[in-house]
Design an enzyme around this catalytic site. Structure first.
Site, short mmCIF file in Angstrom:
data_model
loop_
_atom_site.label_atom_id
_atom_site.label_comp_id
_atom_site.label_asym_id
_atom_site.label_seq_id
_atom_site.Cartn_x
_atom_site.Cartn_y
_atom_site.Cartn_z
N GLU B 58 0.81 -1.22 0.00
CA GLU B 58 0.00 0.00 0.00
C GLU B 58 0.84 1.26 0.00
O GLU B 58 0.53 2.24 -0.70
CB GLU B 58 -0.95 0.01 1.20
CG GLU B 58 -2.07 -1.02 1.13
CD GLU B 58 -1.65 -2.39 1.65
OE1 GLU B 58 -0.54 -2.49 2.23
OE2 GLU B 58 -2.40 -3.36 1.46
N HIS B 128 -10.68 -3.60 10.75
CA HIS B 128 -11.31 -3.41 9.44
C HIS B 128 -12.53 -2.49 9.51
O HIS B 128 -13.31 -2.44 8.58
CB HIS B 128 -11.78 -4.76 8.88
CG HIS B 128 -10.70 -5.59 8.26
ND1 HIS B 128 -9.53 -5.87 8.89
CD2 HIS B 128 -10.63 -6.21 7.05
CE1 HIS B 128 -8.77 -6.64 8.09
NE2 HIS B 128 -9.42 -6.85 6.98
#
Lengths: 330, 324
Positions: B58, B128
């Site tokens: 990322e 998450h």
């Protein structure tokens, strides 16, 4: 041809050397706030690599970035104006030493975060490929950066997608005060080789050796051969940052520093020139730096009312805080 | 009029922009097969040079997009998980966002970062389920949280066309929202312009993202007692302060509902600005996640931490009563 390139390499190095020396004087005189990370001792790396590049090639640089920015063709006069925080500076006084940039010359800027430029250069290389151009991008970084995860991720992307990017690791032996032996397991070139990136080590005090390695790497990139990696070893003659001049941090012995300075890249390359030619270049650079200092110190300072100009490319403005920008507390 | 889902609206916006502007490209994890149903069909249509499945890197691919944007492209990055934005905060807040100012206006970084499914998705637990829009608003990255299909379409379009970095949060609780939409009227929605979903005269409820639906529910529940105006800022930064002032100066009462942590959250900013600049006739309230919340796994615990419609209803009633 060789003679001309030897003169240019020397001229670039001499310019960087004198730029840094004048900048250090201006730091101590209080004209450059915040200090600088001097590039003295590493001039051959920026000069050699950038001599292999075209104007439209892209570079990303580091906190120790003056050498790269100058070697890639930024105007030293406006560069010094930037360091002194003037409105006439390359970045209009908004960037300073650690963010000096000139997008017209493909200089995507010095960068204050170690290892941050690698992925940016690689993205620019990708854009070149998509455009059908044979431009390459170069990311300069130091030995400290090879411990940054994002840079290792970037090696993977560059190799996977065969992008025309050249990674130049300037191994000056120290990540601030930490030695390479204290910070790097394995080898520096081994990191690149693990991703299948061709890697070479060169004498970073010898501009001609750096140029030869850079030409090979750039040719590979332009021909679609993917990324390359050069480890160029040189000695940082001065402090990590001018802050050290007063702080007197001790991490290198006098003997070590003297030995390091004995391999001066300007002398190593300078002997390849006729003495008269070298003296002529020195005099030209001296005059240019005198002009740069005068221009910088005579230039206007930025208007505080414009402190947030350019914050957004679209010109958007948020609310002011309560400070100089507010005429009154709302 | 046609029925359009929020998810389809995102899909359509990206597809339309990629067809319109060849500089738009999309990067992300598993986008080739469109695991989040936003990049559906794009790989087949535009090929791997514009639809790039990335390794799980990322930080690298976020700054890679910055470099590509500096060189003239308009990358869009899909993040599968909102918390990945913590991982790339350096690359967005400290690199992409700062280039324009630091270079004195030489550079622009038109990158769009979007999270399809931000906030809680029930059962995805601690790492998450965050909603970090306030962080981006705080550092000054343009931040949008559309609540309806037409705004999802319009704000995604605007984000991609904007010359600065923009983060778009598509709350998990909004993805299934459907609306009757005039497809011909779909178009860009400007940043910094809020939307009044329901007019009212007693209390202004500012609702962020999926909580707009909860606010509309509360307004309906209370319709015969309290006249609730539902204000959706749509973009959190820039924020439509003038639009909010118009509403609050009319109602004099304010409740903010925001599915993020209370401390230094966007709800606190809205309350503070209203207190400083607007005509409040009663102390305002906010309904948020608790300070420092980490979403626990079990459904009962997860729900206990998120702002609920009942809490909002109570807050509206209390603010209404406290002024009389």
């Amino acid at each position: 041809m060789r003679e001309r390139s030897d003169m240019e390499l020397y001229r670039t190095m001499r310019l960087i050397r004198r730029f840094e020396e004048r900048a250090i004087e201006l730091v101590h005189a209080g004209e450059i706030v915040g200090g600088i990370h001097p590039y003295i001792g590493q001039e051959a790396i920026a000069a050699g690599v950038c001599a292999a590049l075209r104007d439209d090639d892209v570079i990303t640089s580091t906190h120790r970035g003056h050498g790269h920015v100058l070697a890639k063709g930024a105007d030293p006069v406006r560069m010094l104006a930037e360091l002194t925080g003037r409105a006439t500076g390359l970045n209009r006084g908004r960037g300073g030493s650690m963010h000096a940039a000139d997008f017209g010359k493909g200089i995507y800027g010095a960068n204050g975060i170690v290892g941050a430029g690698g992925a940016i250069a690689t993205g620019a290389a990708w854009a070149a490929v998509k455009e059908g151009s044979d431009r390459v991008a170069v990311s300069f970084f130091g030995d400290g950066a090879v411990s940054q995860g994002v840079l290792l991720e970037t090696f993977n992307l560059a190799a996977l997608w065969r992008l025309p990017v050249l990674f130049v690791c300037e191994n000056n032996g120290y990540a601030t005060t930490l030695t390479v032996a204290q910070s790097v397991a394995g080898s520096i070139t081994g990191r690149a080789e693990a991703f299948g990136i061709p890697a070479v080590s060169v004498d970073g005090a010898d501009a001609a050796a750096v140029l030869d390695a850079a030409r090979d790497a750039v040719a590979r990139g332009r021909a679609g051969g993917g990324p390359s990696f050069i480890e160029a070893t040189a000695y940082r003659f001065d402090a990590h940052h001018t802050w050290e001049h007063k702080a007197r941090v001790r991490y290198r012995s006098d003997e070590e520093v003297a030995a390091g300075r004995s391999r001066d890249p300007l002398d190593i390359h300078g002997v390849r020139l006729d003495e008269g030619v070298r003296a002529g270049i020195d005099a030209d650079v001296e005059a240019l730096m005198a002009e740069a200092v005068a221009f910088a110190l005579d230039s206007p300072r930025p208007d505080p009312a414009g402190a947030l100009d350019h914050l957004y490319a679209t010109g958007m403005r948020g609310r002011n805080g309560i400070g100089l920008l507010d005429t009154a507390v709302r | 009029m046609a029925r359009l889902s929020y998810l389809k609206a995102l899909q359509r916006a990206l597809a339309d922009e990629m067809a319109r502007d060849e500089n738009v490209c999309v990067l992300g994890e598993d986008i080739g097969v469109a695991v989040n149903n936003v990049t559906t069909g794009l790989l087949a249509k535009h090929g791997p040079a514009r639809v790039v499945d990335t390794p799980l890197s990322e930080q690298a691919f976020t700054s890679f997009a910055t470099g590509a944007a500096l060189a003239g492209l308009r990358p869009v990055i899909e993040f599968q998980i909102p918390s990945l934005l913590f991982l790339v905060f350096e690359q967005i807040a400290n690199q992409a966002h700062k280039f324009s100012l630091m270079t004195g206006g030489q550079a622009k970084v038109p990158v769009t970062y979007f999270v399809p499914g931000s906030g809680s998705r029930s059962g995805w637990a601690g790492q998450h389920s965050d909603h970090p829009y306030g962080l981006f608003a705080h550092v000054g990255v343009k931040t949008v949280v559309p609540a309806t299909p037409e705004d999802a379409y319009g704000l995604f379009l605007t984000a991609i066309r904007d010359d600065d970095p923009v983060v778009l949060f598509a709350p998990a609780g909004s993805l299934g929202v459907r609306g009757d939409v005039d497809m011909d009227a779909l178009g860009p929605v400007p940043l910094g312009v809020g939307r009044v979903h329901r007019e009212g005269t007693d209390v202004t409820v500012v609702a962020v993202g999926h909580l707009v639906q909860a606010a509309l529910g509360v307004a309906e529940q209370l319709a015969d007692q309290i006249s609730v105006e539902v204000f959706d800022p749509r973009s959190l930064y820039p924020f439509d302060w003038a639009g909010l002032a118009a509403s609050v100066n009319k109602t004099g009462r304010l409740v903010v509902v925001d599915d993020s942590n209370r401390m230094c959250g966007i709800a606190g900013e809205i309350l503070a600005t209203a207190a400083e600049e607007m005509r409040l006739t009663a102390p305002p309230k906010r309904v948020t996640r608790p300070d420092g919340a980490v979403l626990p796994f079990a459904s009962e615990l997860d729900l206990a931490v998120q702002p609920q419609q009942e809490q909002l209803l109570t807050a509206v009633q209390e603010v209404y009563k406290s002024s009389r």
